[in-house]
Design a protein around this motif. Structure first.
Motif, PDB file in Angstrom:
ATOM      1  N   LEU A  18       0.813  -1.219   0.000  1.00 37.59           N
ATOM      2  CA  LEU A  18       0.000   0.000   0.000  1.00 37.59           C
ATOM      3  C   LEU A  18       0.843   1.264   0.000  1.00 37.59           C
ATOM      4  O   LEU A  18       0.307   2.364   0.158  1.00 37.59           O
ATOM      5  CB  LEU A  18      -0.940  -0.001   1.217  1.00 37.59           C
ATOM      6  CG  LEU A  18      -1.957  -1.149   1.253  1.00 37.59           C
ATOM      7  CD1 LEU A  18      -2.766  -1.112   2.534  1.00 37.59           C
ATOM      8  CD2 LEU A  18      -2.865  -1.100   0.039  1.00 37.59           C
ATOM      9  N   SER A  19       2.156   1.132  -0.170  1.00 35.52           N
ATOM     10  CA  SER A  19       3.033   2.295  -0.287  1.00 35.52           C
ATOM     11  C   SER A  19       3.170   2.666  -1.766  1.00 35.52           C
ATOM     12  O   SER A  19       3.244   1.779  -2.626  1.00 35.52           O
ATOM     13  CB  SER A  19       4.415   1.998   0.303  1.00 35.52           C
ATOM     14  OG  SER A  19       4.314   1.718   1.690  1.00 35.52           O
ATOM     15  N   PRO A  20       3.215   3.963  -2.091  1.00 32.28           N
ATOM     16  CA  PRO A  20       3.140   4.373  -3.500  1.00 32.28           C
ATOM     17  C   PRO A  20       4.465   4.400  -4.250  1.00 32.28           C
ATOM     18  O   PRO A  20       4.627   5.192  -5.164  1.00 32.28           O
ATOM     19  CB  PRO A  20       2.560   5.789  -3.390  1.00 32.28           C
ATOM     20  CG  PRO A  20       3.099   6.303  -2.100  1.00 32.28           C
ATOM     21  CD  PRO A  20       3.170   5.117  -1.181  1.00 32.28           C
ATOM     22  N   SER A  21       5.427   3.564  -3.854  1.00 31.24           N
ATOM     23  CA  SER A  21       6.687   3.579  -4.610  1.00 31.24           C
ATOM     24  C   SER A  21       6.444   3.111  -6.045  1.00 31.24           C
ATOM     25  O   SER A  21       5.486   2.396  -6.327  1.00 31.24           O
ATOM     26  CB  SER A  21       7.723   2.679  -3.938  1.00 31.24           C
ATOM     27  OG  SER A  21       7.377   1.316  -4.088  1.00 31.24           O
ATOM     28  N   TYR A  22       7.337   3.509  -6.922  1.00 31.93           N
ATOM     29  CA  TYR A  22       7.184   3.250  -8.359  1.00 31.93           C
ATOM     30  C   TYR A  22       8.508   2.684  -8.837  1.00 31.93           C
ATOM     31  O   TYR A  22       9.441   3.422  -9.125  1.00 31.93           O
ATOM     32  CB  TYR A  22       6.839   4.572  -9.048  1.00 31.93           C
ATOM     33  CG  TYR A  22       6.371   4.477 -10.477  1.00 31.93           C
ATOM     34  CD1 TYR A  22       5.371   3.604 -10.859  1.00 31.93           C
ATOM     35  CD2 TYR A  22       6.907   5.318 -11.446  1.00 31.93           C
ATOM     36  CE1 TYR A  22       4.925   3.552 -12.163  1.00 31.93           C
ATOM     37  CE2 TYR A  22       6.468   5.278 -12.753  1.00 31.93           C
ATOM     38  CZ  TYR A  22       5.478   4.398 -13.112  1.00 31.93           C
ATOM     39  OH  TYR A  22       5.041   4.366 -14.415  1.00 31.93           O
ATOM     40  N   LEU A  23       8.605   1.353  -8.859  1.00 32.57           N
ATOM     41  CA  LEU A  23       9.885   0.715  -9.123  1.00 32.57           C
ATOM     42  C   LEU A  23      10.319   0.827 -10.575  1.00 32.57           C
ATOM     43  O   LEU A  23      11.498   0.979 -10.868  1.00 32.57           O
ATOM     44  CB  LEU A  23       9.817  -0.756  -8.714  1.00 32.57           C
ATOM     45  CG  LEU A  23       9.564  -1.009  -7.224  1.00 32.57           C
ATOM     46  CD1 LEU A  23       9.401  -2.491  -6.946  1.00 32.57           C
ATOM     47  CD2 LEU A  23      10.694  -0.428  -6.386  1.00 32.57           C
ATOM     48  N   HIS A  24       9.361   0.738 -11.482  1.00 32.94           N
ATOM     49  CA  HIS A  24       9.686   0.794 -12.916  1.00 32.94           C
ATOM     50  C   HIS A  24       8.397   1.044 -13.690  1.00 32.94           C
ATOM     51  O   HIS A  24       7.337   0.522 -13.323  1.00 32.94           O
ATOM     52  CB  HIS A  24      10.323  -0.526 -13.372  1.00 32.94           C
ATOM     53  CG  HIS A  24      11.018  -0.425 -14.691  1.00 32.94           C
ATOM     54  ND1 HIS A  24      10.325  -0.451 -15.882  1.00 32.94           N
ATOM     55  CD2 HIS A  24      12.331  -0.285 -15.021  1.00 32.94           C
ATOM     56  CE1 HIS A  24      11.187  -0.344 -16.892  1.00 32.94           C
ATOM     57  NE2 HIS A  24      12.402  -0.235 -16.397  1.00 32.94           N
ATOM     58  N   PRO A  25       8.457   1.845 -14.770  1.00 33.88           N
ATOM     59  CA  PRO A  25       7.241   2.094 -15.558  1.00 33.88           C
ATOM     60  C   PRO A  25       6.573   0.832 -16.079  1.00 33.88           C
ATOM     61  O   PRO A  25       5.352   0.817 -16.287  1.00 33.88           O
ATOM     62  CB  PRO A  25       7.750   2.979 -16.709  1.00 33.88           C
ATOM     63  CG  PRO A  25       8.950   3.667 -16.157  1.00 33.88           C
ATOM     64  CD  PRO A  25       9.594   2.662 -15.243  1.00 33.88           C
TER      65      PRO A  25
END
Length: 521
Positions: A18-25
């Motif tokens: 539920l954390s909004p990290s964005y590892l890769h598009p």
């Protein structure tokens, strides 16, 4: 104690999901965004993988993984008497929770099936559950996350087949045929993990031809279904039998042909053959990598992971997430140190490693992009959005705003060129006496999204009118790190870390310019 620890780790996994990290598009563009455009009315952007003459991404695995949950969510939404479309961010978090549930159930279940010893099983489950790769990569919508589950359950099915009487192996073989084809259409690297474990099936099927017929029949039927879905998706018209026979869309073959070309791989970055072994694997496993080399346990899981790494290392483009299927395989194939003091040191190092990388990749890594898109979707005047020094944002989260908002990704653009582009797009500055919230009533507005670590912008931000531009900060998200902005060669190690970590965060500025005939301050 074991159960309480495991339950705590499950909650940690949910928190990171539920954390909004964005590892890769790719976690958006290779799956959720494509299917969201089919089911909902969100305008989307198809990447080159779906728009080339020889498309390399299959939609066959996307429908059961993302399509069914979206259809169920839409059915529940309409069934409760709600009007209008579901907000994209609600779909986004639904998929994150889904990935958590699927990973939690199927991955841990597979480990229980594959390990007979209760003590070894508990250690393996705790190691996998406490790995930051499980918390972060496995809870995101990557095709690699799906591949991890497919590999694990293929090994489970192989164990069931060789250990079952013939009647039971027929059903398991049929299921394996379906799962194997699903895995191959999901990622062409999938068969690499079954090269060695699959050898166990050869003598078995030689003696049990009925099971061989079952796996081949199931595989052929699943392949036909996958090719039909892909051909229908990529064809501009309704397909017929002749289309399937004469012009089928074979995405796995297209994918393979694309990835064996060094020219194509050079567009995405070339790496040495040892990148996976010496860089990516230690990055995923941390202290467990030492146990893997010093105290490995010879299992079919270990052989599966080794065969996967060997084949993946033949490719010149190597990313850490490609090795995600090896994480549970390796962590369930190591022995902990026997010496108590060494064991305590190792456990502490394991906890510290995963806390650091879990926080880095699960919270801060490009963590402002998703919240920034939600903010941009609510700006009535936004018509131009320039994203600088960030990953490409998922436009399907704009909730229909992208019908009037043009999103441009200029990640590597030089600062001088950025100012020129902003000068062309910026609207006229509002007079000072009505500048507070008056801009929200305008029809057009230009916004710049950039990390706070982009120090090149500093001279222009105090609204001194340099280059005729004014920047008004309208939003900020502190939990954002742009690791792609590291420049040790030019800035040095300390200055780079001070800039990227010390000035962490993502901000949005509304950009205006001085125009003749418009009275400013």
């Amino acid at each position: 104690m074991w159960r309480r620890t495991y339950l705590f780790l499950v909650l940690v996994r949910l928190w990171f999901a539920l954390s909004p990290s964005y590892l890769h598009p790719d976690e958006n563009f290779q799956g959720p965004e494509v299917i969201a455009g089919e089911i909902f009315s969100y305008p989307i952007r198809h990447t080159w993988e779906f728009t080339s003459d020889n498309p390399i991404r299959s939609v066959f695995p996307l429908w059961p993984v993302y399509g069914l949950p979206m259809l169920l969510l839409r059915w529940l939404w309409i069934g409760n008497g709600n009007d209008g479309e579901i907000a994209p961010i609600a779909v986004f978090w639904t998929l994150r929770v889904l990935m958590f549930i699927v990973g939690f159930v199927l991955e841990d279940w597979a480990i229980h099936e594959l390990i007979q010893s209760q003590r070894q099983r508990r250690i393996a489950v705790l190691l996998v559950a406490s790995s930051y790769a499980t918390w972060t990569y496995q809870t995101h919508t990557f095709s690699n996350s799906i591949e991890t589950l497919v590999v694990a359950w293929s090994l489970v099915l192989i164990e069931r087949i060789v250990a079952s009487p013939q009647r039971g192996s027929v059903l398991a073989s049929a299921v394996l045929g379906i799962v194997a084809i699903f895995g191959g259409f999901n990622r062409i690297t999938f068969p690499a993990f079954l090269l060695i474990p699959g050898l166990r099936l050869l003598p078995y099927y030689w003696k049990n031809p009925l099971s061989l017929v079952a796996i081949l029949t199931a595989a052929l039927c699943t392949t036909a279904l996958a090719i039909t879905l892909d051909t229908a998706f990529y064809s501009p018209h309704s397909i017929s039998w002749s289309d399937l026979i004469r012009n089928p869309v074979l995405t796995p073959i297209n994918n393979l042909l694309y990835n064996i070309s060094p020219t194509n791989l050079a567009k995405h970055g070339l790496h040495p053959w040892y990148q996976h072994l010496l860089v990516n694997l230690p990055q995923l496993l941390g202290p467990a990598a030492l146990l893997l080399f010093m105290r490995p346990k010879r299992t079919w899981r270990l052989y599966s992971a080794i065969s996967g790494i060997v084949v993946l290392s033949l490719s010149q483009h190597q990313e850490a997430r490609f090795l995600l299927p090896t994480v549970p395989l390796f962590l369930s194939s190591v022995r902990l140190p026997k010496n108590d003091k060494v064991l305590r040191v190792w456990v502490v190092s394991w906890i510290v490693f995963n806390m650091i990388f879990g926080t880095l990749m699960g919270v801060y890594h490009q963590g402002g992009i998703i919240p920034a898109q939600v903010f941009m979707s609510k700006q009535p005047d936004a018509t131009q959005a320039i994203w600088w020094k960030t990953y490409t944002p998922p436009i399907w989260l704009l909730n229909g705003k992208n019908e009037v908002l043009r999103t441009r990704d200029v990640m590597g653009m030089k600062g001088e060129t950025l100012l020129e582009e902003l000068g062309k797009l910026a609207t006229c500055d509002v007079p000072a006496d009505r500048r507070s919230m008056e801009f929200l009533k305008e029809k057009n507005g230009t916004y710049l999204v950039a990390p706070l670590s982009a120090t090149w912008l500093d001279p222009y931000l105090p609204n001194k009118g340099l280059e005729g531009l004014r920047f008004r900060e309208v939003w900020r998200h502190q939990q954002h790190l742009n690791l792609d902005d590291l420049d040790f060669a030019e800035d040095g190690v300390w200055d780079t870390l001070s800039r990227v970590i010390g000035r962490r965060g993502l901000a949005i500025w509304r950009v205006t310019k001085s125009c003749p005939g418009v009275k400013g301050r």
